[in-house]
Write a protein that holds these residues in place. Structure first.
Motif, mmCIF file in Angstrom:
data_model
loop_
_atom_site.group_PDB
_atom_site.id
_atom_site.type_symbol
_atom_site.label_atom_id
_atom_site.label_comp_id
_atom_site.label_asym_id
_atom_site.label_seq_id
_atom_site.Cartn_x
_atom_site.Cartn_y
_atom_site.Cartn_z
ATOM 1 N N LEU A 92 58.391 27.166 54.789
ATOM 2 C CA LEU A 92 57.905 28.467 55.244
ATOM 3 C C LEU A 92 57.537 28.536 56.727
ATOM 4 O O LEU A 92 57.469 29.635 57.279
ATOM 5 C CB LEU A 92 56.672 28.876 54.428
ATOM 6 N N TYR A 93 57.309 27.413 57.392
ATOM 7 C CA TYR A 93 56.820 27.468 58.772
ATOM 8 C C TYR A 93 57.911 27.247 59.814
ATOM 9 O O TYR A 93 57.617 27.223 61.009
ATOM 10 C CB TYR A 93 55.698 26.450 58.958
ATOM 11 N N ASP A 94 59.142 27.085 59.399
ATOM 12 C CA ASP A 94 60.284 27.041 60.331
ATOM 13 C C ASP A 94 61.230 28.164 59.941
ATOM 14 O O ASP A 94 61.618 28.279 58.780
ATOM 15 C CB ASP A 94 60.992 25.688 60.245
ATOM 16 N N GLN A 95 61.625 28.993 60.900
ATOM 17 C CA GLN A 95 62.397 30.186 60.568
ATOM 18 C C GLN A 95 63.754 29.855 59.964
ATOM 19 O O GLN A 95 64.204 30.514 59.014
ATOM 20 C CB GLN A 95 62.584 31.061 61.811
ATOM 21 N N THR A 96 64.417 28.839 60.481
ATOM 22 C CA THR A 96 65.724 28.480 59.936
ATOM 23 C C THR A 96 65.596 28.018 58.486
ATOM 24 O O THR A 96 66.410 28.381 57.623
ATOM 25 C CB THR A 96 66.376 27.378 60.790
ATOM 26 N N ALA A 97 64.571 27.230 58.210
ATOM 27 C CA ALA A 97 64.345 26.776 56.839
ATOM 28 C C ALA A 97 63.990 27.946 55.927
ATOM 29 O O ALA A 97 64.471 28.029 54.794
ATOM 30 C CB ALA A 97 63.232 25.725 56.811
ATOM 31 N N LEU A 98 63.150 28.842 56.407
ATOM 32 C CA LEU A 98 62.778 30.013 55.615
ATOM 33 C C LEU A 98 64.014 30.854 55.296
ATOM 34 O O LEU A 98 64.179 31.323 54.158
ATOM 35 C CB LEU A 98 61.739 30.839 56.366
ATOM 36 N N ASP A 99 64.871 31.042 56.280
ATOM 37 C CA ASP A 99 66.096 31.807 56.053
ATOM 38 C C ASP A 99 66.987 31.103 55.024
ATOM 39 O O ASP A 99 67.585 31.750 54.147
ATOM 40 C CB ASP A 99 66.868 31.978 57.360
ATOM 41 N N ALA A 100 67.082 29.788 55.099
ATOM 42 C CA ALA A 100 67.903 29.044 54.147
ATOM 43 C C ALA A 100 67.331 29.132 52.741
ATOM 44 O O ALA A 100 68.080 29.265 51.757
ATOM 45 C CB ALA A 100 68.011 27.586 54.591
ATOM 46 N N ALA A 101 66.002 29.059 52.642
ATOM 47 C CA ALA A 101 65.373 29.176 51.328
ATOM 48 C C ALA A 101 65.589 30.566 50.750
ATOM 49 O O ALA A 101 65.831 30.723 49.540
ATOM 50 C CB ALA A 101 63.885 28.865 51.442
ATOM 51 N N TRP A 102 65.519 31.593 51.581
ATOM 52 C CA TRP A 102 65.759 32.951 51.108
ATOM 53 C C TRP A 102 67.211 33.125 50.658
ATOM 54 O O TRP A 102 67.487 33.749 49.624
ATOM 55 C CB TRP A 102 65.406 33.960 52.187
ATOM 56 N N ILE B 175 65.978 21.410 52.350
ATOM 57 C CA ILE B 175 65.595 22.487 53.273
ATOM 58 C C ILE B 175 64.219 22.208 53.865
ATOM 59 O O ILE B 175 63.986 22.380 55.074
ATOM 60 C CB ILE B 175 65.612 23.844 52.548
ATOM 61 N N ALA B 176 63.285 21.773 53.034
ATOM 62 C CA ALA B 176 61.932 21.474 53.521
ATOM 63 C C ALA B 176 61.960 20.333 54.535
ATOM 64 O O ALA B 176 61.250 20.382 55.552
ATOM 65 C CB ALA B 176 61.024 21.128 52.349
ATOM 66 N N ARG B 177 62.778 19.330 54.280
ATOM 67 C CA ARG B 177 62.864 18.203 55.220
ATOM 68 C C ARG B 177 63.385 18.687 56.575
ATOM 69 O O ARG B 177 62.861 18.298 57.632
ATOM 70 C CB ARG B 177 63.767 17.111 54.659
ATOM 71 N N ALA B 178 64.404 19.533 56.544
ATOM 72 C CA ALA B 178 64.936 20.059 57.805
ATOM 73 C C ALA B 178 63.892 20.900 58.529
ATOM 74 O O ALA B 178 63.793 20.855 59.765
ATOM 75 C CB ALA B 178 66.191 20.891 57.527
ATOM 76 N N GLY B 179 63.088 21.665 57.764
ATOM 77 C CA GLY B 179 62.052 22.459 58.387
ATOM 78 C C GLY B 179 60.979 21.610 59.044
ATOM 79 O O GLY B 179 60.513 21.913 60.153
ATOM 80 N N LEU B 180 60.581 20.538 58.389
ATOM 81 C CA LEU B 180 59.580 19.640 58.980
ATOM 82 C C LEU B 180 60.146 18.913 60.194
ATOM 83 O O LEU B 180 59.438 18.692 61.189
ATOM 84 C CB LEU B 180 59.104 18.629 57.937
ATOM 85 N N ARG B 181 61.414 18.533 60.108
ATOM 86 C CA ARG B 181 62.032 17.866 61.255
ATOM 87 C C ARG B 181 62.074 18.803 62.459
ATOM 88 O O ARG B 181 61.803 18.384 63.602
ATOM 89 C CB ARG B 181 63.436 17.398 60.879
ATOM 90 N N ALA B 182 62.369 20.064 62.208
ATOM 91 C CA ALA B 182 62.415 21.032 63.310
ATOM 92 C C ALA B 182 61.028 21.285 63.893
ATOM 93 O O ALA B 182 60.890 21.526 65.101
ATOM 94 C CB ALA B 182 63.037 22.336 62.814
ATOM 95 N N ARG B 183 59.984 21.234 63.049
ATOM 96 C CA ARG B 183 58.615 21.388 63.552
ATOM 97 C C ARG B 183 58.245 20.268 64.521
ATOM 98 O O ARG B 183 57.515 20.488 65.487
ATOM 99 C CB ARG B 183 57.623 21.356 62.381
ATOM 100 N N ALA B 184 58.724 19.062 64.217
ATOM 101 C CA ALA B 184 58.545 17.905 65.109
ATOM 102 C C ALA B 184 57.078 17.672 65.465
ATOM 103 O O ALA B 184 56.743 17.441 66.621
ATOM 104 C CB ALA B 184 59.392 18.077 66.378
#
Length: 456
Positions: free
Chosen positions: A344-354, A396-405
């Motif tokens: 939920l906290y990375d836009q790309t991940a949120l879009d992928a989850a949606w 998807i969550a892993r990619a979102g956390l990686r993008a948060r860095a």
């Protein structure tokens, strides 16, 4: 859990619009988003593994007093009893059956969250060694009968306990025999809230399956992966469920406020006392027609109280609460915020989850809510099983956390907190599966062994 400071002043509500505005005030820029993690534990006596009463030299009240004396918490009193503790922006509260809950401070990273969890459990072990108790994190108590569990001396629980049997078959079990871990997350705008609400509500059954660990009732297998989750399906239909209206066109803060307005009340808090208003209407309260307080209109604190008495799988306050997971071992307490922050906290991940969930029908979402508590990751879904979805969700969550860095001091990002969930998703083996195998094998049919192997 909501903690009310003694004698909190309130502002009278002049219109329904103020209720909507209260929710709208949760909007904040991404730089100010935080992570608030809450987790509950069963407190048991060493030796016989029985629940603790509030009273006594080694009771729940004494545990709270020890936290005040040793760790600098401020007590919150109801009458003469300590019923909660506050320290900075974190607090410790009691659920009806003595479940011990840490509601953590709003933090910036999962590293900080996991540090907070670790410090709290270290304190629990210190006090536990001296007072002779332990704590266990599972979704449903594996041994105790409901009638054997002492109730905590909190006025709101007395009212809720009287009302629950009128509206569902398992409400008292929910109050006394369940534990959860949840994470509270922010949103930037109404549109951002709506998208996050829809994604998290659709995927809540995935979290339920990944965290499932409540397969025992009173010492025997109960046929469920998450009996805690099943209990919510027979607690109170007016205030639980997967909220199909969230996916309807036009959903937003106003529609959610209307939903909460239509949920029957439990109580009103005045002058340090809980007044029984169970089954009465907050809409009548707005008009000065509440039978419990005729002629009076609600205060803003009454609205914030009422928001805490709805129990859907995802709950909106000035943030979103993820409510679908069984409590669990230490690493799982860090994994839940990692899962939802990644989604939920990375836009790309949120879009992928949606993109993953937007085509699911209301009937499919309802079927998952109904079937996952029993079948977990093996639940059939769209030609495969929920495990297939869980694998993708963790990716998807892993990619979102990686993008948060968000790095800790040794240079690791937050992705490693997902490893327990990645292993469960890949193998299809939840902690519930592991517990059942031990029960049928090494434990020789003795579910009490869970206290020896899984207590904090």
């Amino acid at each position: 859990m909501h903690v009310r400071p003694p004698k909190t002043p309130g502002t009278p509500i002049a219109s329904r619009r103020e209720l909507v505005e209260y929710l709208e005030q949760g909007c904040k820029p991404a730089a100010d988003w935080r992570i608030g993690t809450e987790h509950e534990k069963f407190v048991f006596r060493h030796g016989d593994k029985r629940p603790l009463p509030y009273e006594g030299e080694a009771g729940i009240g004494a545990i709270l007093k020890a936290f005040v004396d040793r760790f600098g918490y401020e007590p919150v009193l109801e009458g003469e009893n300590i019923i909660a503790l506050v320290k900075g922006k974190a607090n410790i509260t009691l659920e009806p059956g003595g479940q011990f809950e840490l509601s953590g401070a709003p933090l910036q990273t999962i590293h900080q969250t996991c540090g907070e969890v670790g410090e709290h459990l270290h304190q629990v072990r210190q006090v536990g060694r001296d007072l002779g108790f332990g704590m266990l994190g599972l979704g449903f108590n594996p041994l105790w009968k409901r009638d054997d569990i002492p109730w905590m001396p909190k006025g709101r629980y007395k009212i809720m306990g009287s009302y629950m049997p009128k509206v569902g078959g398992l409400g008292l079990d929910m109050m006394t025999r369940t534990c959860t871990v949840q994470v509270n997350l922010d949103f930037a705008s109404e549109a951002d809230m709506v998208k996050k609400f829809r994604v998290s509500l659709a995927l809540q059954p995935v979290a339920t399956a990944l965290f499932a660990n409540s397969p025992f009732t009173e010492g025997r297998p109960n046929g469920f992966q998450s009996f805690r989750s099943h209990i919510w399906t027979d607690t109170d239909p007016d205030r639980t469920g997967d909220l199909p209206f969230v996916f309807e066109d036009g959903f937003g803060f106003e529609r959610y406020a209307d939903y909460v307005l239509d949920v029957p009340m439990y109580f009103v808090y005045r002058d340090g006392q809980y007044i029984d208003a169970s089954g009465q209407s907050f809409r009548d309260f707005l008009d000065g027609r509440l039978p419990a307080l005729p002629g009076q209109v609600p205060l803003l604190t009454d609205w914030t109280d009422h928001l805490t008495t709805v129990f859907p799988e995802v709950r909106l306050k000035r943030y979103l609460e993820m409510r679908g997971a069984d409590a669990g071992p230490w690493g799982r307490l860090c994994a839940l915020p990692a899962l939802w922050v990644g989604l939920l906290y990375d836009q790309t991940a949120l879009d992928a989850a949606w993109d993953l969930v937007k085509g699911w029908t209301a009937e499919e979402r309802a079927a998952l809510r109904r079937d996952v508590p029993r079948h977990g990751l093996a639940t059939p879904f769209r030609g495969g099983t929920l495990r297939d979805v869980a694998v993708r969700v963790v990716e998807i969550a892993r990619a979102g956390l990686r993008a948060r860095a968000r790095m800790e001091y040794v240079g690791d990002d937050e992705t490693h907190f997902l490893e327990p969930l990645a292993q469960i998703a890949e193998s299809g083996r939840s902690l519930a599966t592991e517990l059942l195998e031990k029960y049928q094998g090494a434990w020789g049919g003795d579910a009490s062994k869970v206290y020896d192997e899984y207590a904090y």
